[in-house]
Design a protein around this motif. Structure first.
Motif, PDB file in Angstrom:
ATOM      1  N   PRO A 180      47.650 -53.229  78.221  1.00  0.00           N
ATOM      2  CA  PRO A 180      46.616 -52.837  79.169  1.00  0.00           C
ATOM      3  C   PRO A 180      47.167 -52.370  80.502  1.00  0.00           C
ATOM      4  O   PRO A 180      46.461 -51.729  81.276  1.00  0.00           O
ATOM      5  CB  PRO A 180      45.786 -54.125  79.339  1.00  0.00           C
ATOM      6  N   ALA A 181      48.420 -52.652  80.776  1.00  0.00           N
ATOM      7  CA  ALA A 181      49.028 -52.239  82.040  1.00  0.00           C
ATOM      8  C   ALA A 181      49.156 -50.723  82.150  1.00  0.00           C
ATOM      9  O   ALA A 181      49.480 -50.202  83.212  1.00  0.00           O
ATOM     10  CB  ALA A 181      50.409 -52.881  82.196  1.00  0.00           C
ATOM     11  N   SER A 182      48.900 -50.021  81.067  1.00  0.00           N
ATOM     12  CA  SER A 182      49.045 -48.571  81.092  1.00  0.00           C
ATOM     13  C   SER A 182      47.892 -47.856  81.774  1.00  0.00           C
ATOM     14  O   SER A 182      47.991 -46.662  82.039  1.00  0.00           O
ATOM     15  CB  SER A 182      49.198 -48.040  79.660  1.00  0.00           C
ATOM     16  N   CYS A 183      46.792 -48.538  82.043  1.00  0.00           N
ATOM     17  CA  CYS A 183      45.644 -47.919  82.713  1.00  0.00           C
ATOM     18  C   CYS A 183      45.222 -48.739  83.932  1.00  0.00           C
ATOM     19  O   CYS A 183      44.046 -49.092  84.070  1.00  0.00           O
ATOM     20  CB  CYS A 183      44.464 -47.803  81.765  1.00  0.00           C
ATOM     21  N   PRO A 184      46.118 -49.080  84.836  1.00  0.00           N
ATOM     22  CA  PRO A 184      45.760 -50.008  85.921  1.00  0.00           C
ATOM     23  C   PRO A 184      44.775 -49.448  86.918  1.00  0.00           C
ATOM     24  O   PRO A 184      44.091 -50.209  87.608  1.00  0.00           O
ATOM     25  CB  PRO A 184      47.112 -50.299  86.585  1.00  0.00           C
ATOM     26  N   GLN A 185      44.680 -48.119  87.034  1.00  0.00           N
ATOM     27  CA  GLN A 185      43.817 -47.540  88.059  1.00  0.00           C
ATOM     28  C   GLN A 185      42.336 -47.781  87.820  1.00  0.00           C
ATOM     29  O   GLN A 185      41.521 -47.597  88.732  1.00  0.00           O
ATOM     30  CB  GLN A 185      44.082 -46.034  88.206  1.00  0.00           C
ATOM     31  N   PHE A 186      41.967 -48.222  86.622  1.00  0.00           N
ATOM     32  CA  PHE A 186      40.561 -48.473  86.330  1.00  0.00           C
ATOM     33  C   PHE A 186      40.164 -49.938  86.499  1.00  0.00           C
ATOM     34  O   PHE A 186      39.035 -50.312  86.186  1.00  0.00           O
ATOM     35  CB  PHE A 186      40.233 -47.995  84.912  1.00  0.00           C
ATOM     36  N   GLN A 201      41.638 -59.020  66.783  1.00  0.00           N
ATOM     37  CA  GLN A 201      42.868 -59.171  66.011  1.00  0.00           C
ATOM     38  C   GLN A 201      43.666 -57.881  65.937  1.00  0.00           C
ATOM     39  O   GLN A 201      44.892 -57.894  65.924  1.00  0.00           O
ATOM     40  CB  GLN A 201      42.534 -59.672  64.594  1.00  0.00           C
ATOM     41  N   LYS A 202      42.960 -56.756  65.860  1.00  0.00           N
ATOM     42  CA  LYS A 202      43.648 -55.465  65.785  1.00  0.00           C
ATOM     43  C   LYS A 202      43.165 -54.579  66.926  1.00  0.00           C
ATOM     44  O   LYS A 202      42.304 -53.718  66.745  1.00  0.00           O
ATOM     45  CB  LYS A 202      43.404 -54.792  64.432  1.00  0.00           C
ATOM     46  N   PRO A 203      43.717 -54.788  68.128  1.00  0.00           N
ATOM     47  CA  PRO A 203      43.256 -54.021  69.288  1.00  0.00           C
ATOM     48  C   PRO A 203      43.943 -52.665  69.396  1.00  0.00           C
ATOM     49  O   PRO A 203      45.055 -52.462  68.896  1.00  0.00           O
ATOM     50  CB  PRO A 203      43.674 -54.917  70.459  1.00  0.00           C
ATOM     51  N   ALA A 204      43.258 -51.761  70.045  1.00  0.00           N
ATOM     52  CA  ALA A 204      43.856 -50.482  70.440  1.00  0.00           C
ATOM     53  C   ALA A 204      43.450 -50.219  71.876  1.00  0.00           C
ATOM     54  O   ALA A 204      42.256 -50.199  72.191  1.00  0.00           O
ATOM     55  CB  ALA A 204      43.387 -49.348  69.544  1.00  0.00           C
ATOM     56  N   TRP A 205      44.437 -50.054  72.753  1.00  0.00           N
ATOM     57  CA  TRP A 205      44.162 -49.766  74.154  1.00  0.00           C
ATOM     58  C   TRP A 205      44.149 -48.250  74.336  1.00  0.00           C
ATOM     59  O   TRP A 205      45.125 -47.577  74.056  1.00  0.00           O
ATOM     60  CB  TRP A 205      45.231 -50.402  75.038  1.00  0.00           C
ATOM     61  N   ILE A 206      43.026 -47.725  74.809  1.00  0.00           N
ATOM     62  CA  ILE A 206      42.880 -46.275  74.922  1.00  0.00           C
ATOM     63  C   ILE A 206      42.726 -45.879  76.388  1.00  0.00           C
ATOM     64  O   ILE A 206      41.801 -46.322  77.065  1.00  0.00           O
ATOM     65  CB  ILE A 206      41.658 -45.768  74.135  1.00  0.00           C
ATOM     66  N   CYS A 207      43.629 -45.059  76.878  1.00  0.00           N
ATOM     67  CA  CYS A 207      43.466 -44.424  78.173  1.00  0.00           C
ATOM     68  C   CYS A 207      42.726 -43.117  77.896  1.00  0.00           C
ATOM     69  O   CYS A 207      43.313 -42.151  77.416  1.00  0.00           O
ATOM     70  CB  CYS A 207      44.819 -44.155  78.821  1.00  0.00           C
ATOM     71  N   GLN A 208      41.429 -43.098  78.157  1.00  0.00           N
ATOM     72  CA  GLN A 208      40.564 -42.034  77.676  1.00  0.00           C
ATOM     73  C   GLN A 208      40.874 -40.721  78.400  1.00  0.00           C
ATOM     74  O   GLN A 208      40.635 -40.570  79.585  1.00  0.00           O
ATOM     75  CB  GLN A 208      39.099 -42.423  77.869  1.00  0.00           C
ATOM     76  N   SER A 238      42.964 -34.815  81.811  1.00  0.00           N
ATOM     77  CA  SER A 238      42.733 -35.798  82.870  1.00  0.00           C
ATOM     78  C   SER A 238      42.288 -37.116  82.241  1.00  0.00           C
ATOM     79  O   SER A 238      41.793 -37.145  81.117  1.00  0.00           O
ATOM     80  CB  SER A 238      41.666 -35.314  83.856  1.00  0.00           C
ATOM     81  N   TYR A 239      42.435 -38.198  83.001  1.00  0.00           N
ATOM     82  CA  TYR A 239      42.086 -39.528  82.532  1.00  0.00           C
ATOM     83  C   TYR A 239      40.846 -40.008  83.273  1.00  0.00           C
ATOM     84  O   TYR A 239      40.756 -39.864  84.487  1.00  0.00           O
ATOM     85  CB  TYR A 239      43.254 -40.478  82.751  1.00  0.00           C
ATOM     86  N   HIS A 240      39.908 -40.601  82.541  1.00  0.00           N
ATOM     87  CA  HIS A 240      38.599 -40.860  83.112  1.00  0.00           C
ATOM     88  C   HIS A 240      38.163 -42.323  83.073  1.00  0.00           C
ATOM     89  O   HIS A 240      37.401 -42.756  83.931  1.00  0.00           O
ATOM     90  CB  HIS A 240      37.561 -39.997  82.401  1.00  0.00           C
ATOM     91  N   PHE A 241      38.596 -43.088  82.086  1.00  0.00           N
ATOM     92  CA  PHE A 241      38.298 -44.511  82.018  1.00  0.00           C
ATOM     93  C   PHE A 241      39.190 -45.135  80.953  1.00  0.00           C
ATOM     94  O   PHE A 241      39.959 -44.427  80.279  1.00  0.00           O
ATOM     95  CB  PHE A 241      36.808 -44.777  81.744  1.00  0.00           C
ATOM     96  N   ALA A 242      39.123 -46.441  80.818  1.00  0.00           N
ATOM     97  CA  ALA A 242      39.960 -47.152  79.860  1.00  0.00           C
ATOM     98  C   ALA A 242      39.086 -47.940  78.899  1.00  0.00           C
ATOM     99  O   ALA A 242      38.036 -48.459  79.279  1.00  0.00           O
ATOM    100  CB  ALA A 242      40.912 -48.100  80.585  1.00  0.00           C
ATOM    101  N   THR A 243      39.538 -48.050  77.656  1.00  0.00           N
ATOM    102  CA  THR A 243      38.778 -48.761  76.630  1.00  0.00           C
ATOM    103  C   THR A 243      39.697 -49.663  75.821  1.00  0.00           C
ATOM    104  O   THR A 243      40.797 -49.253  75.443  1.00  0.00           O
ATOM    105  CB  THR A 243      38.087 -47.766  75.673  1.00  0.00           C
ATOM    106  N   LEU A 244      39.237 -50.869  75.554  1.00  0.00           N
ATOM    107  CA  LEU A 244      39.876 -51.725  74.558  1.00  0.00           C
ATOM    108  C   LEU A 244      39.040 -51.613  73.286  1.00  0.00           C
ATOM    109  O   LEU A 244      37.846 -51.928  73.299  1.00  0.00           O
ATOM    110  CB  LEU A 244      39.937 -53.169  75.033  1.00  0.00           C
TER     111      LEU A 244
END
Length: 276
Positions: free
Chosen positions: A25-31, A45-52, A57-63
């Protein structure tokens, strides 16, 4: 100010060094306020961290929960703007499919016609548009809503299926809509910056031929800053099978409720400086 500047520099470095679906999750700290994400109690159990990412451009972050095919939460900075609602194209996340060089969300048709993926390739890893077309009494409920972001590009980016859950139609168009459109503008009038995390508690039932989890609750939390100082924080939570009114909660009340819903695992959503 120096600390915030360092965080911004760190964020830029991290973004340049990672792809958009990452393991930390440290990859999207600005949100997130101070770069602090919700704790591990919410992680599936099977997460995916998405820097949307959309339009470079990057707009928000999702787990994202790969097994349940729904987002756990999306995090963004509340910046409502006057840009028009975009065309309702719907995107999926190519990087959930497997190893490839596609860094941005994309439409299913483009992945199939131009990049030679199959429908089966895509639907193994995530919900697809056909899943939501089969649902009755349920909407594609945005966790990061387009009305809370400022530019046309940011609004468009919210139309990814990795940012939506099966939400009760009456709730989505009723009390939840009132919270997004009326309560939030009032609550944030004195805020210079507002960090928001909106999530879904996994439920015990599935829809779309048992492919997609139907959340039991939808929740949202906000941390309000005046200058660089957190001055207020609040949250809401609603049952996802009715359209009852729900109260505005203190942040600690929402965290305690989520702790109970997640089986007693203590939930914290924001850095400790956000008032409880």
């Amino acid at each position: 100010m120096l600390r915030l500047l360092l965080l911004q520099v760190l964020a830029s470095c991290l973004w340049l060094g990672h792809s958009e679906v990452v393991t930390s999750p440290a990859s999207c700290p600005q949100f997130f306020y101070q770069g602090i994400t919700p704790n591990e109690a919410l992680e599936p159990q099977k997460p995916a961290w998405i820097c949307q990412r959309y339009n470079n451009s990057y707009h928000f972050a999702t787990l994202y929960d790969r097994d349940r095919r729904i987002p756990v939460y999306s995090a963004y900075v509340y910046e409502p703007g006057t840009a028009k609602r975009p065309h309702s194209w719907w995107f999926v996340e190519p990087q959930l499919i497997g190893k490839n060089n596609l860094k941005e969300m994309e439409r299913e048709s483009v992945l199939i016609e131009q990049h030679k993926f199959t429908s089966q390739d895509i639907e193994k890893s995530q919900a697809v548009l056909d899943d939501y077309k089969k649902m009755q009494g349920l909407d594609r409920g945005h966790l990061s809503p387009n009305g809370h972001l400022t530019s046309r590009e940011s609004k468009t980016a919210t139309f990814t299926l990795t940012n939506v859950v099966p939400q009760d139609s009456n709730l989505n168009n009723g009390e939840w809509n009132i919270y997004e459109r009326k309560t939030m503008p009032k609550a944030t009038q004195s805020c210079d910056t507002t960090y928001v995390i909106t999530g879904a508690v996994p439920g015990n039932t599935y829809v779309a031929n048992d492919r997609v989890n139907r959340p039991s609750h939808i929740w949202s939390a906000a941390c309000c800053l005046v200058g660089t100082t957190p001055t207020d924080a609040w949250g809401v939570i609603a049952e996802n099978d009715k359209n009852d009114k729900f109260p505005l909660l203190k942040l600690w009340q929402l965290e305690e409720t989520l702790t109970e819903l997640y089986g007693g695992k203590k939930v914290t959503l924001f850095d400790s400086a956000c008032p409880r």
